[in-house]
Each structure stands twice: as structure tokens, then as C-alpha cells.
Design an enzyme around this catalytic site. Structure first.
Site, short mmCIF file in Angstrom:
data_model
loop_
_atom_site.label_atom_id
_atom_site.label_comp_id
_atom_site.label_asym_id
_atom_site.label_seq_id
_atom_site.Cartn_x
_atom_site.Cartn_y
_atom_site.Cartn_z
N LYS A 118 0.91 -1.31 -0.04
CA LYS A 118 -0.02 0.17 0.08
C LYS A 118 0.99 1.19 0.13
O LYS A 118 1.90 1.26 0.81
CB LYS A 118 -0.84 0.09 1.12
CG LYS A 118 -1.80 1.04 1.22
CD LYS A 118 -3.03 1.08 2.21
CE LYS A 118 -2.37 1.64 3.84
NZ LYS A 118 -1.88 2.72 4.06
N GLU A 186 -9.43 7.79 3.71
CA GLU A 186 -9.11 8.00 4.79
C GLU A 186 -9.53 9.60 5.29
O GLU A 186 -9.38 10.33 4.56
CB GLU A 186 -7.86 7.97 5.42
CG GLU A 186 -7.67 8.37 7.13
CD GLU A 186 -6.24 7.94 7.63
OE1 GLU A 186 -5.49 7.01 6.98
OE2 GLU A 186 -6.03 8.35 8.76
O1 KIV Z 1 -0.97 2.73 8.62
C1 KIV Z 1 -2.17 2.39 8.72
O2 KIV Z 1 -2.38 1.54 9.90
C2 KIV Z 1 -2.84 2.74 7.66
C3 KIV Z 1 -4.41 2.65 7.89
C4 KIV Z 1 -4.92 3.39 9.08
C5 KIV Z 1 -5.16 2.72 6.70
O3 KIV Z 1 -2.82 3.15 6.72
#
Ligand code: KIV
Length: 274
Positions: A118, A186
């Protein structure tokens, strides 16, 4: 077959196929026991860079390193049999160029066994997302509030209100067109999150967004009530484990001071009875 009906580990394509279907359940995890506990109940486990704040006491996610992500990613992988594991690319590991992003994403996947990475950013990261996807790296995108940019955003504010909504919509469309298999939204207003979910072809995973998103994600320590330094509005505490842990520690300290622990059942005889 597990509680969620899966016989094998989920893949990014399975998550993509859930667009408009049964809600996708996601949580963060940073350790083996927590990952093992959630594996049968969730679809996607995110090794989030939130680990820096939640477990390491950092003031933001900006200080999180590749080595930290790899250590926690390896721990989480040992606890999973079924859920898809996605790992966050930390700040500074992908923004410079698509080539830098590929090198670090490949390392994260190779050294942890994660099924996808991600990364944060919309239109300006679309070229990088396309570069990674074309080279075999599934990408979950993250738009709206992107905590790694807290210093330029000027705090952890709601994103996409008013005219800014069109920018956020364009961000979500750009990452979808670039080949991301899902996108985290978010801290965006509910109506905008619903519109993005309706107009974008990949699943939206909300955190502080809308129940109408294709899925939801929370930081596990937040929802268990383990992380209590602060509580964002979008967090629901489904447990109070932090309070329970502190009460247990206080009870232990009191028993040690009173010499009531260890009790006879916790100690060893000098002679073994024949
Ligand atoms: O780092 C994280 O936990 C996140 C989530 C809150 C989506 O990016």
C-alpha cells in the site's frame, strides 16, 4: 474452510472481485499472535506504518523505516493462513521515482511474503502505481488524509470538503485507472465517500469515511482499546483491553509487594514426591 468461507489465502484479485459485494473486512496487525487471532475473521490484514505510532511511540508515521516494516511484516506473515497480507511502503521509500518504488516494494514482498503493498497518494502517484502493477506488484492505494504528508497537510484534518471534493474524486479515479486493486479512503466526508464508491471501479476501503464503502479498516490497537493516547472520532472501541491490561498489571504489582504471589501452586518443591 474458515469462518469467512475461504480455503486458501486471499489474493488481490479476490479483493477486487468484491467491488459492490459483501463488505471487505480489514484490520491492521503488527505481530504474529494478533495476526493469528484475526486471520479467520478478516479478509485483509494491513501491516500499517501506524506501527510506528502504536507500538514504537513515534509522534507520526514519518519516522518509520523499511527495516521496521520488514520485521513486523515477517511477524504478521507467520500468523496468517487465509487473509491477504498487505504491507505499507514507509515514507521516503517510493516517492522519489517509480524505480525507487519498485526496488523497495519488491524487497518488502520478497522479505515478508506480503501479497501486495500500500502507498499513499492520488494523481501524483498514478505513474508509480502503473509502473509497479505492470511489473507484478499489486498496489492498494490510499487517498484523502494521507498521514505520511501530515507536515504539508498541516495536521490530521478531514480531506475533500467543498470544492476539494473534486480533487479527491480525481485522485481515486487516477489510482483506479493506474491499476490499483483497491483504495483506502481516510477521513473524507460521508457523501463524498459514497460518491467515490459509486463512481470508481475498484473497492473503496473506508476509515473515517462511510458505511457505504466497499470495506472498512481500523487500527487494531484502536478498536481493541489498547492504544489510548488519543481516540480519533472515527474509531469505535469494540473492547477495553488497555484498561484490563493496566488493572492486571496493578494486581500483579500489589501481590508481589504483599508476597502473595507466587502462591504455593506456582513454586517447586525441594524434593520430588516418590
Ligand atoms: O498505517 C495504517 O494503519 C493505515 C490504515 C489506518 C489505513 O494506513
Amino acid at each position: 474452510m474458515s469462518a469467512t468461507g475461504q480455503a486458501r489465502q486471499l489474493m488481490p484479485a479476490d479483493i477486487l472481485a468484491r467491488k459492490g459485494g459483501a463488505p471487505i473486512v480489514c484490520l491492521t496487525a503488527y505481530t504474529t499472535p494478533m495476526a493469528a487471532m484475526m486471520d479467520a475473521h478478516v479478509d485483509l490484514v494491513l501491516v500499517g506504518d501506524s506501527v510506528g505510532m502504536v507500538l514504537h511511540g513515534l509522534p507520526s508515521t514519518v519516522g518509520v523505516t523499511m527495516d521496521m516494516m520488514i520485521l513486523h511484516g515477517q511477524a504478521v506473515a507467520r500468523g496468517l493462513k487465509q487473509a491477504l497480507m498487505v504491507i505499507d511502503m514507509p515514507f521516503g521509500s517510493y516517492e522519489e521515482s517509480p524505480e525507487q518504488a519498485f526496488r523497495n516494494a519488491a524487497r518488502l514482498m520478497r522479505e515478508t511474503g506480503a501479497g501486495a503493498v500500500k502507498l499513499e497518494g492520488g494523481q501524483h502517484m498514478a505513474e508509480t502505481i502503473a509502473f509497479l502493477v505492470k511489473r507484478g506488484i499489486p498496489v492498494m492505494a490510499h487517498v484523502g488524509l494521507t498521514p505520511q504528508s501530515v507536515n504539508t497537510l498541516g495536521g490530521y484534518k478531514v480531506q475533500g470538503r467543498g470544492a476539494d471534493g473534486e480533487r479527491l474524486m480525481a485522485d481515486a479515479k487516477a489510482v483506479a485507472a493506474a491499476g490499483a486493486f483497491s483504495v483506502v479512503l481516510e477521513k473524507v466526508p460521508q457523501g463524498l465517500a459514497d460518491r467515490v464508491t459509486a463512481e470508481v471501479a475498484i473497492p473503496t476501503v473506508g476509515i473515517g469515511a462511510s458505511a457505504g464503502c466497499d470495506g472498512q479498516v481500523l487500527v487494531v490497537d484502536d478498536m481493541l482499546g489498547l492504544f489510548t493516547a488519543f481516540k480519533p472520532k472515527f474509531v469505535k472501541r469494540f473492547g477495553t483491553l488497555g484498561e484490563q491490561a493496566e488493572a492486571a498489571i496493578a494486581a500483579y504489582a500489589a501481590e508481589v509487594r504483599a508476597r502473595t504471589f507466587p502462591a504455593p501452586e506456582h513454586v517447586f518443591a525441594d524434593e520430588v514426591k516418590k
